[in-house]
Design a protein around this motif. Structure first.
Motif, short mmCIF file in Angstrom:
data_model
loop_
_atom_site.label_atom_id
_atom_site.label_comp_id
_atom_site.label_asym_id
_atom_site.label_seq_id
_atom_site.Cartn_x
_atom_site.Cartn_y
_atom_site.Cartn_z
N SER A 93 0.85 -1.19 0.00
CA SER A 93 0.00 0.00 0.00
C SER A 93 0.89 1.24 0.00
N THR A 94 0.35 2.35 -0.50
CA THR A 94 1.11 3.59 -0.51
C THR A 94 1.02 4.26 0.87
N THR A 95 2.07 4.97 1.24
CA THR A 95 2.11 5.64 2.54
C THR A 95 1.58 7.06 2.47
N GLY A 96 1.41 7.59 1.26
CA GLY A 96 1.00 8.99 1.11
C GLY A 96 2.16 9.92 0.91
N LEU A 97 3.38 9.42 1.12
CA LEU A 97 4.58 10.23 0.89
C LEU A 97 5.15 9.92 -0.48
N SER A 98 5.92 10.87 -1.03
CA SER A 98 6.57 10.66 -2.32
C SER A 98 7.85 11.46 -2.36
N VAL A 99 8.78 11.03 -3.20
CA VAL A 99 10.05 11.73 -3.41
C VAL A 99 10.21 11.92 -4.91
N ASN A 100 10.28 13.19 -5.33
CA ASN A 100 10.36 13.51 -6.76
C ASN A 100 9.23 12.84 -7.53
N VAL A 102 7.77 10.19 -6.98
CA VAL A 102 7.79 8.72 -6.92
C VAL A 102 7.18 8.31 -5.58
N PRO A 103 6.05 7.60 -5.58
CA PRO A 103 5.38 7.28 -4.32
C PRO A 103 6.14 6.25 -3.48
N GLN A 104 5.99 6.40 -2.17
CA GLN A 104 6.56 5.45 -1.23
C GLN A 104 5.53 4.37 -0.92
N HIS A 105 5.97 3.13 -0.83
CA HIS A 105 5.08 2.00 -0.57
C HIS A 105 5.49 1.29 0.71
N GLN A 106 4.50 0.83 1.44
CA GLN A 106 4.70 -0.01 2.61
C GLN A 106 4.46 -1.45 2.18
N LEU A 107 5.46 -2.31 2.38
CA LEU A 107 5.35 -3.71 1.99
C LEU A 107 5.38 -4.61 3.22
N TYR A 108 4.51 -5.61 3.22
CA TYR A 108 4.58 -6.69 4.19
C TYR A 108 5.02 -7.93 3.44
N LEU A 109 6.06 -8.58 3.97
CA LEU A 109 6.75 -9.63 3.23
C LEU A 109 6.87 -10.90 4.05
N GLU A 110 6.87 -12.03 3.34
CA GLU A 110 7.24 -13.30 3.96
C GLU A 110 8.69 -13.57 3.58
N VAL A 111 9.57 -13.46 4.55
CA VAL A 111 11.00 -13.62 4.32
C VAL A 111 11.37 -15.09 4.47
N LYS A 112 12.24 -15.56 3.55
CA LYS A 112 12.64 -16.96 3.54
C LYS A 112 14.16 -17.05 3.67
N PRO A 113 14.69 -16.88 4.88
CA PRO A 113 16.15 -16.93 5.05
C PRO A 113 16.69 -18.34 4.85
N THR A 114 17.94 -18.42 4.49
CA THR A 114 18.57 -19.73 4.28
C THR A 114 18.96 -20.39 5.60
N ARG A 124 9.82 -0.28 3.62
CA ARG A 124 9.27 0.78 2.78
C ARG A 124 10.24 1.05 1.64
N LEU A 125 9.70 1.34 0.47
CA LEU A 125 10.55 1.65 -0.68
C LEU A 125 9.81 2.55 -1.65
N LEU A 126 10.57 3.17 -2.52
CA LEU A 126 10.02 4.03 -3.55
C LEU A 126 9.87 3.23 -4.84
N ALA A 127 8.73 3.34 -5.49
CA ALA A 127 8.49 2.60 -6.74
C ALA A 127 7.59 3.43 -7.64
N SER A 128 8.06 3.68 -8.85
CA SER A 128 7.26 4.42 -9.82
C SER A 128 6.23 3.49 -10.45
N GLY A 129 5.37 4.06 -11.28
CA GLY A 129 4.37 3.24 -11.96
C GLY A 129 4.98 2.17 -12.83
N ARG A 130 6.14 2.46 -13.42
CA ARG A 130 6.82 1.49 -14.28
C ARG A 130 7.29 0.28 -13.50
#
Length: 269
Positions: A93-100, A102-114, A124-130
């Motif tokens: 989901s988007t956080t409502g914040l953006s940089v240049n 580019v919207p910031q997204h909040q991700l919930y992940l299932e991590v699979k460590p070795t 959280r990370l920045l991701a454009s529409g592309r």
């Protein structure tokens, strides 16, 4: 749970109790001339109502924490540089914040460590529409993690050799790379290539579709040559493999039949 996150939750709880006590006093207090709270005994209720210092400050802090705090105290400032693991996006989901823009997204992940059990984390990370296809539920992304502090992870840069190896190993284990293409991807030369033609093979794996791609490879110092390769891609990233698109080709010198390709993030290598 990290120390910072625990402290944030305690602060929110204390501020909530102050606000609830004040609201309860206003609504249900029988003798409203008494003190607002025991620790405010020197102050009369009328004085507090005139100044509104306690409820105003508590309300502003409480609202700021819930609106902007979230997990940002940790996830936007904390950087994890531990081992690399693949993580599957559960929710985005988007956080409502953006940089240049580019919207910031909040991700919930299932991590699979070795070196441990699977667990749920966030970042959280920045991701454009592309690049939006990379953060859809079900998509696997590389992250840096720390088993001693599993609350948050850091998205890994695909340019790092360790990350490329982890992504490739994951793709091999999932059957997304043909055995004949493993060695070129691991040890082959990287060359410029362009797409001449492509068609779907009808095979699907882990939400990705396999394409058969006709390539024109242009090795440095050698004549260009044509060859055919196969690659699994997410449907939303097929646009990166149109006729004429530039790609990276990996091949062992002298073997022009087994050429692997990579396009963008998480495709090929």
């Amino acid at each position: 749970m990290s120390v910072v996150r625990a402290f944030r939750l305690v602060v929110i709880a204390v501020l909530s109790l102050v606000l609830l006590a004040w609201v309860g006093r206003v609504l249900f207090g029988v003798d409203q001339r008494g003190p607002l709270l025991p620790f405010l005994a020197p102050l009369s209720f009328d004085a507090v109502m005139d100044a509104l210092a306690v409820p105003l400050l508590a309300g502003v802090a409480w609202g700021a924490l819930l609106t902007f705090g979230g997990s940002s105290w940790d996830s936007t400032s904390k950087t994890v540089k531990g081992p690399v693991a693949m993580a599957t996006v559960i929710e985005s989901s988007t956080t409502g914040l953006s940089v240049n823009d580019v919207p910031q997204h909040q991700l919930y992940l299932e991590v699979k460590p070795t070196d441990g059990q699977r667990y749920v984390s966030q970042c959280r990370l920045l991701a454009s529409g592309r690049d939006a296809w990379m953060i859809k539920p079900g998509v696997a992304v590389p992250v840096h993690y720390d088993l001693n502090d599993p609350d948050f992870v850091t998205p890994a840069e695909h340019a790092e050799p360790e990350v490329r190896r982890a992504v490739l190993q994951w793709r091999i284990e999932r059957g997304l790379v043909e055995p004949r293409l493993v060695r070129p991807l691991l040890d082959g030369r990287s060359e410029h290539a362009s797409v001449i033609d492509l068609r779907p093979t009808g095979r699907h794996q882990d939400g990705q579709s396999e394409l058969e791609v006709r390539l024109l490879v242009s090795p440095d110092g050698q004549d260009p040559f044509e060859t055919t390769s196969r690659v699994f891609v997410y449907p939303d990233s097929v646009s990166e493999l149109q006729v004429g698109s530039p790609v990276r080709a990996y091949w062992m010198p002298g073997d022009r039949e087994n050429v692997a390709i990579a396009v963008g993030r998480g495709i090929g290598r």
